[in-house]
Scaffold this motif. Structure first.
Motif, PDB file in Angstrom:
ATOM      1  N   UNK A 188       0.802  -1.218   0.000  1.00  0.00           N
ATOM      2  CA  UNK A 188       0.000   0.000   0.000  1.00  0.00           C
ATOM      3  C   UNK A 188       0.839   1.275   0.000  1.00  0.00           C
ATOM      4  N   UNK A 189       1.934   1.309   0.735  1.00  0.00           N
ATOM      5  CA  UNK A 189       2.778   2.498   0.772  1.00  0.00           C
ATOM      6  C   UNK A 189       3.683   2.561  -0.453  1.00  0.00           C
ATOM      7  N   UNK A 190       4.416   1.480  -0.697  1.00  0.00           N
ATOM      8  CA  UNK A 190       5.450   1.517  -1.727  1.00  0.00           C
ATOM      9  C   UNK A 190       4.909   1.256  -3.128  1.00  0.00           C
ATOM     10  N   UNK A 191       4.091   0.226  -3.312  1.00  0.00           N
ATOM     11  CA  UNK A 191       3.597  -0.108  -4.652  1.00  0.00           C
ATOM     12  C   UNK A 191       2.446   0.799  -5.078  1.00  0.00           C
ATOM     13  N   UNK A 192       1.447   0.988  -4.214  1.00  0.00           N
ATOM     14  CA  UNK A 192       0.316   1.848  -4.563  1.00  0.00           C
ATOM     15  C   UNK A 192       0.688   3.318  -4.434  1.00  0.00           C
ATOM     16  N   UNK A 193       1.619   3.628  -3.539  1.00  0.00           N
ATOM     17  CA  UNK A 193       2.112   4.997  -3.412  1.00  0.00           C
ATOM     18  C   UNK A 193       1.377   5.866  -2.409  1.00  0.00           C
ATOM     19  N   UNK A 194       0.748   5.252  -1.398  1.00  0.00           N
ATOM     20  CA  UNK A 194       0.088   6.048  -0.366  1.00  0.00           C
ATOM     21  C   UNK A 194       1.145   6.606   0.580  1.00  0.00           C
ATOM     22  N   UNK A 195       1.274   7.920   0.671  1.00  0.00           N
ATOM     23  CA  UNK A 195       2.317   8.509   1.529  1.00  0.00           C
ATOM     24  C   UNK A 195       2.081   8.198   3.011  1.00  0.00           C
ATOM     25  N   UNK A 196       3.159   7.957   3.715  1.00  0.00           N
ATOM     26  CA  UNK A 196       3.083   7.684   5.151  1.00  0.00           C
ATOM     27  C   UNK A 196       2.969   9.000   5.905  1.00  0.00           C
ATOM     28  N   UNK A 197       1.884   9.161   6.663  1.00  0.00           N
ATOM     29  CA  UNK A 197       1.696  10.359   7.490  1.00  0.00           C
ATOM     30  C   UNK A 197       2.418  10.228   8.816  1.00  0.00           C
ATOM     31  N   UNK A 198       2.348   9.029   9.387  1.00  0.00           N
ATOM     32  CA  UNK A 198       2.959   8.786  10.691  1.00  0.00           C
ATOM     33  C   UNK A 198       3.136   7.290  10.862  1.00  0.00           C
ATOM     34  N   UNK A 199       4.066   6.933  11.742  1.00  0.00           N
ATOM     35  CA  UNK A 199       4.282   5.524  12.081  1.00  0.00           C
ATOM     36  C   UNK A 199       4.693   5.469  13.548  1.00  0.00           C
ATOM     37  N   UNK A 200       4.221   4.430  14.230  1.00  0.00           N
ATOM     38  CA  UNK A 200       4.506   4.295  15.646  1.00  0.00           C
ATOM     39  C   UNK A 200       4.859   2.852  15.960  1.00  0.00           C
ATOM     40  N   UNK A 201       5.743   2.686  16.950  1.00  0.00           N
ATOM     41  CA  UNK A 201       6.118   1.359  17.436  1.00  0.00           C
ATOM     42  C   UNK A 201       5.916   1.327  18.934  1.00  0.00           C
ATOM     43  N   UNK A 202       5.551   0.146  19.436  1.00  0.00           N
ATOM     44  CA  UNK A 202       5.326   0.008  20.865  1.00  0.00           C
ATOM     45  C   UNK A 202       5.844  -1.320  21.370  1.00  0.00           C
TER      46      UNK A 202
END
Length: 152
Positions: A30-44
């Motif tokens: 979805x991010x790389x192939x379709x090209x949806x820009x990443x707004x934010x990412x979180x890890x926990x």
């Protein structure tokens, strides 16, 4: 990033949350192939990860069963769609369909022109999601003059 408020609705954003067993594959698709820009990412803790991808303007399409059957007939030769299907408007349905099948999506139906003048394809994507890609072939004003079209 927060959307500007729409004076016609109190809702500022629609967010679809998808649990993906293979998080990395879904993100790559979805991010790389379709090209949806990443707004934010979180890890926990415990390898918890989430990415929020910008999918442009959101709409909620509510269809009755007869409409879903008609869309399935037109778009996918009658193959039933999933209860929830994601549709992305793109500039070039044919090229994007090829890009996404090259990135691992399973083709359900090749791009085809619909009676409502869009070029639609259907794919099985990561995370068990069924995706429709559509390219508008007419403007909303051109479509609004045709029988069956209703404007609020």
């Amino acid at each position: 990033m927060t959307s500007e408020p729409n004076p016609q609705t109190p809702v500022r954003q629609m967010r679809l949350i998808v649990e993906a067993e293979d998080y990395d594959a879904a993100l790559a698709f979805f991010r790389d192939a379709l090209g949806l820009p990443e707004q934010a990412a979180f890890e926990g803790d415990g390898d918890a990860r989430v990415a929020i991808l910008d999918a442009g303007r959101a709409t909620l399409e509510i269809s009755n069963p007869a409409q879903v059957r008609m869309i399935d007939h037109v778009e996918a030769d009658g193959r039933p769609s999933a209860k929830i299907r994601i549709a992305f408007e793109v500039d070039d349905s044919a090229a994007t369909t090829k890009d996404l099948t090259d990135a691992g999506a399973t083709l359900i139906a090749e791009p085809r022109e619909t009676p409502w003048k869009s070029l639609n394809s259907r794919l099985e994507a990561p995370a068990g999601l069924q995706v429709t890609l559509f390219q508008e072939l007419e403007t909303i004003d051109e479509r609004s003059s045709k029988p069956g079209f209703k404007r609020p």
